[in-house]
Design a protein around this motif. Sequence first.
Motif, PDB file in Angstrom:
ATOM      1  N   VAL A 144       0.636  -1.200  -0.112  1.00 32.73           N
ATOM      2  CA  VAL A 144       0.130  -0.190  -0.018  1.00 32.73           C
ATOM      3  C   VAL A 144       0.925   1.312  -0.114  1.00 32.73           C
ATOM      4  N   ALA A 145       1.961   1.184   0.906  1.00 32.58           N
ATOM      5  CA  ALA A 145       2.872   2.440   0.843  1.00 32.58           C
ATOM      6  C   ALA A 145       3.521   2.733  -0.609  1.00 32.58           C
ATOM      7  N   GLU A 146       4.102   1.574  -0.952  1.00 31.04           N
ATOM      8  CA  GLU A 146       4.649   1.724  -2.392  1.00 31.04           C
ATOM      9  C   GLU A 146       3.628   2.260  -3.411  1.00 31.04           C
ATOM     10  N   LEU A 147       2.407   1.632  -3.464  1.00 29.73           N
ATOM     11  CA  LEU A 147       1.456   2.198  -4.279  1.00 29.73           C
ATOM     12  C   LEU A 147       1.164   3.438  -4.309  1.00 29.73           C
ATOM     13  N   TYR A 148       1.291   4.132  -2.908  1.00 32.52           N
ATOM     14  CA  TYR A 148       0.884   5.601  -2.744  1.00 32.52           C
ATOM     15  C   TYR A 148       2.044   6.317  -3.278  1.00 32.52           C
ATOM     16  N   LEU A 149       3.262   6.015  -3.132  1.00 30.84           N
ATOM     17  CA  LEU A 149       4.575   6.511  -3.905  1.00 30.84           C
ATOM     18  C   LEU A 149       4.542   6.516  -5.128  1.00 30.84           C
ATOM     19  N   ILE A 187      -1.966   1.937  14.335  1.00 29.70           N
ATOM     20  CA  ILE A 187      -1.666   1.357  12.863  1.00 29.70           C
ATOM     21  C   ILE A 187      -2.282   2.667  11.906  1.00 29.70           C
ATOM     22  N   LEU A 188      -3.532   3.053  12.305  1.00 25.07           N
ATOM     23  CA  LEU A 188      -4.321   4.415  11.888  1.00 25.07           C
ATOM     24  C   LEU A 188      -3.005   5.429  11.718  1.00 25.07           C
ATOM     25  N   ALA A 189      -2.561   5.592  13.066  1.00 24.61           N
ATOM     26  CA  ALA A 189      -1.646   6.754  13.144  1.00 24.61           C
ATOM     27  C   ALA A 189      -0.358   6.549  12.274  1.00 24.61           C
ATOM     28  N   ALA A 190       0.330   5.515  12.403  1.00 25.84           N
ATOM     29  CA  ALA A 190       1.230   5.249  11.447  1.00 25.84           C
ATOM     30  C   ALA A 190       1.145   5.485  10.162  1.00 25.84           C
ATOM     31  N   ALA A 191      -0.144   5.281   9.661  1.00 22.01           N
ATOM     32  CA  ALA A 191      -0.401   5.305   8.304  1.00 22.01           C
ATOM     33  C   ALA A 191      -0.637   6.768   8.085  1.00 22.01           C
ATOM     34  N   GLY A 192      -1.252   7.651   8.825  1.00 20.12           N
ATOM     35  CA  GLY A 192      -1.149   9.089   8.637  1.00 20.12           C
ATOM     36  C   GLY A 192       0.119   9.474   8.724  1.00 20.12           C
ATOM     37  N   ALA A 193       0.826   9.300   9.500  1.00 16.19           N
ATOM     38  CA  ALA A 193       2.483   9.929   9.674  1.00 16.19           C
ATOM     39  C   ALA A 193       3.150   9.330   8.166  1.00 16.19           C
ATOM     40  N   PHE A 194       2.990   8.297   7.842  1.00 17.58           N
ATOM     41  CA  PHE A 194       3.615   8.039   6.536  1.00 17.58           C
ATOM     42  C   PHE A 194       3.150   8.978   5.308  1.00 17.58           C
ATOM     43  N   VAL A 195       1.809   8.904   5.345  1.00 21.59           N
ATOM     44  CA  VAL A 195       1.317   9.969   4.105  1.00 21.59           C
ATOM     45  C   VAL A 195       1.617  11.419   4.258  1.00 21.59           C
ATOM     46  N   GLY A 196       1.533  11.950   5.454  1.00 21.86           N
ATOM     47  CA  GLY A 196       1.908  13.283   5.642  1.00 21.86           C
ATOM     48  C   GLY A 196       3.439  13.598   5.473  1.00 21.86           C
ATOM     49  N   ALA A 197       4.371  12.784   6.019  1.00 22.92           N
ATOM     50  CA  ALA A 197       5.738  12.968   6.007  1.00 22.92           C
ATOM     51  C   ALA A 197       6.121  12.567   4.525  1.00 22.92           C
ATOM     52  N   ALA A 198       5.519  11.357   3.986  1.00 21.48           N
ATOM     53  CA  ALA A 198       6.340  11.181   2.668  1.00 21.48           C
ATOM     54  C   ALA A 198       5.639  12.325   1.582  1.00 21.48           C
ATOM     55  N   THR A 199       4.501  12.794   1.765  1.00 22.30           N
ATOM     56  CA  THR A 199       4.093  13.793   0.781  1.00 22.30           C
ATOM     57  C   THR A 199       4.682  15.007   1.078  1.00 22.30           C
ATOM     58  N   ALA A 200       5.038  15.526   2.326  1.00 18.57           N
ATOM     59  CA  ALA A 200       5.797  16.863   2.565  1.00 18.57           C
ATOM     60  C   ALA A 200       7.056  16.704   2.119  1.00 18.57           C
ATOM     61  N   LEU A 201       7.883  15.661   2.321  1.00 14.67           N
ATOM     62  CA  LEU A 201       9.192  15.446   1.743  1.00 14.67           C
ATOM     63  C   LEU A 201       9.284  15.550  -0.096  1.00 14.67           C
ATOM     64  N   VAL A 202       8.330  14.876  -0.444  1.00 10.18           N
ATOM     65  CA  VAL A 202       8.389  14.969  -2.063  1.00 10.18           C
ATOM     66  C   VAL A 202       8.029  16.465  -2.291  1.00 10.18           C
ATOM     67  N   THR A 251      13.461  13.009  -3.339  1.00 10.12           N
ATOM     68  CA  THR A 251      13.271  11.931  -2.132  1.00 10.12           C
ATOM     69  C   THR A 251      12.453  10.746  -2.524  1.00 10.12           C
ATOM     70  N   LEU A 252      11.415  10.976  -3.511  1.00  7.98           N
ATOM     71  CA  LEU A 252      10.526   9.861  -3.925  1.00  7.98           C
ATOM     72  C   LEU A 252      11.480   8.709  -4.457  1.00  7.98           C
ATOM     73  N   SER A 253      12.225   8.980  -5.207  1.00  5.83           N
ATOM     74  CA  SER A 253      13.314   7.633  -5.643  1.00  5.83           C
ATOM     75  C   SER A 253      13.618   6.827  -4.472  1.00  5.83           C
ATOM     76  N   PHE A 254      14.376   7.997  -3.439  1.00  5.07           N
ATOM     77  CA  PHE A 254      14.697   7.228  -2.380  1.00  5.07           C
ATOM     78  C   PHE A 254      13.734   6.435  -1.359  1.00  5.07           C
ATOM     79  N   MET A 255      12.577   6.838  -1.213  1.00  2.05           N
ATOM     80  CA  MET A 255      11.526   6.430  -0.557  1.00  2.05           C
ATOM     81  C   MET A 255      11.079   5.075  -0.979  1.00  2.05           C
ATOM     82  N   THR A 256      10.991   4.904  -2.566  1.00 11.15           N
ATOM     83  CA  THR A 256      10.516   3.851  -3.321  1.00 11.15           C
ATOM     84  C   THR A 256      11.506   2.820  -2.987  1.00 11.15           C
ATOM     85  N   ILE A 257      12.544   3.131  -2.852  1.00 13.42           N
ATOM     86  CA  ILE A 257      13.856   1.892  -2.449  1.00 13.42           C
ATOM     87  C   ILE A 257      13.660   1.607  -0.808  1.00 13.42           C
TER      88      ILE A 257
END
Length: 246
Positions: free
Chosen positions: A28-33, A90-105, A111-117
Amino acid sequence: MAKNPNKKVAPKDEPMNGAMKFFLAGCVAELYLLILRRFYINADSELTRIAWYDHYLWTLAGIGAGVLAVGVIAALVLRGSAKKQKSAWILAAAGAFVGAATALVRLNMATLSFMTIVVPVIMLLGILWALYDRECALALTVLGASLFVLWGVRRYGSSMYVGTTVKICVVIYLVLLAVLAVLTKSGKLNKLLPPKADKLPVYAACGLSALALLASLLGGGISYYAMWALAAVVFALAVYYTVKQL
C-alpha cells in the motif's frame, strides 16, 4: 456446525499473519508513492504539476497529519482495549507516512526515488523479523544496513561537498556496530535477542560489516567489491536460515 467466533489464532500462524501484515502495508505504501510519481513527477502537463505542487500535495500532507492526530488520540483513549489501541496506532502510523512522505516530496521531489527503495527494504525487514529466528533477523538487519552504508560510501564518498560527512557517518556506524556487539555479549538485548539465542551470527554480521566498511574507506573501487561480497553473505545466510526454518 457454526465456527466459534472466539477462537484464537494458533501460535504457529501468528508469524505468518505478522508477515502478511507487513507485506500488505508495504504494498500500500509503495502504491501511494507510485501514485505521487505518476500524477506529480510524471504529470501529463506542466500545469498539472504546478497544481499538485501548489495545492494537492499540501492537502494530502494535511490529511495525513489529521489522520495521525486522530490515531494518536484514539490510542490514548482506548487504553483499556489492546486490540482497538493497536488498530489506532496502525491508523496513526498510516497518517504519519502519508503526511511525511508527501511533505518530503513537496520539499524535494528527489526524495521520492529514495523512498521507493526504502519502503520495500523496510517491508522485507518486517517480514524477516516476523518469520525468522531472532539471531538471524538481527544479523541480516545489520548486514542490510551495512550494505546501505556501503552504497552511500560508493555513491557519495568521493564527493567534494559531502565526502567528509559520509566518512564521519561511517565512523559513527562502526561505533554503533561495536556497541551492538558488546550489548550482545553482555546479554542486554533481551527484547531483540533471547538469552538462549545463538550469538555467533550477530558477531559475524558486525565483524564482516566492520571489515567491509573499513576497506571502503581506503577509496578506489574497494567499496564496490566490498558491497558485492557483503551481498553474497546476505544471500547465503538468508538461504541457509530459510532451509533451516523449513
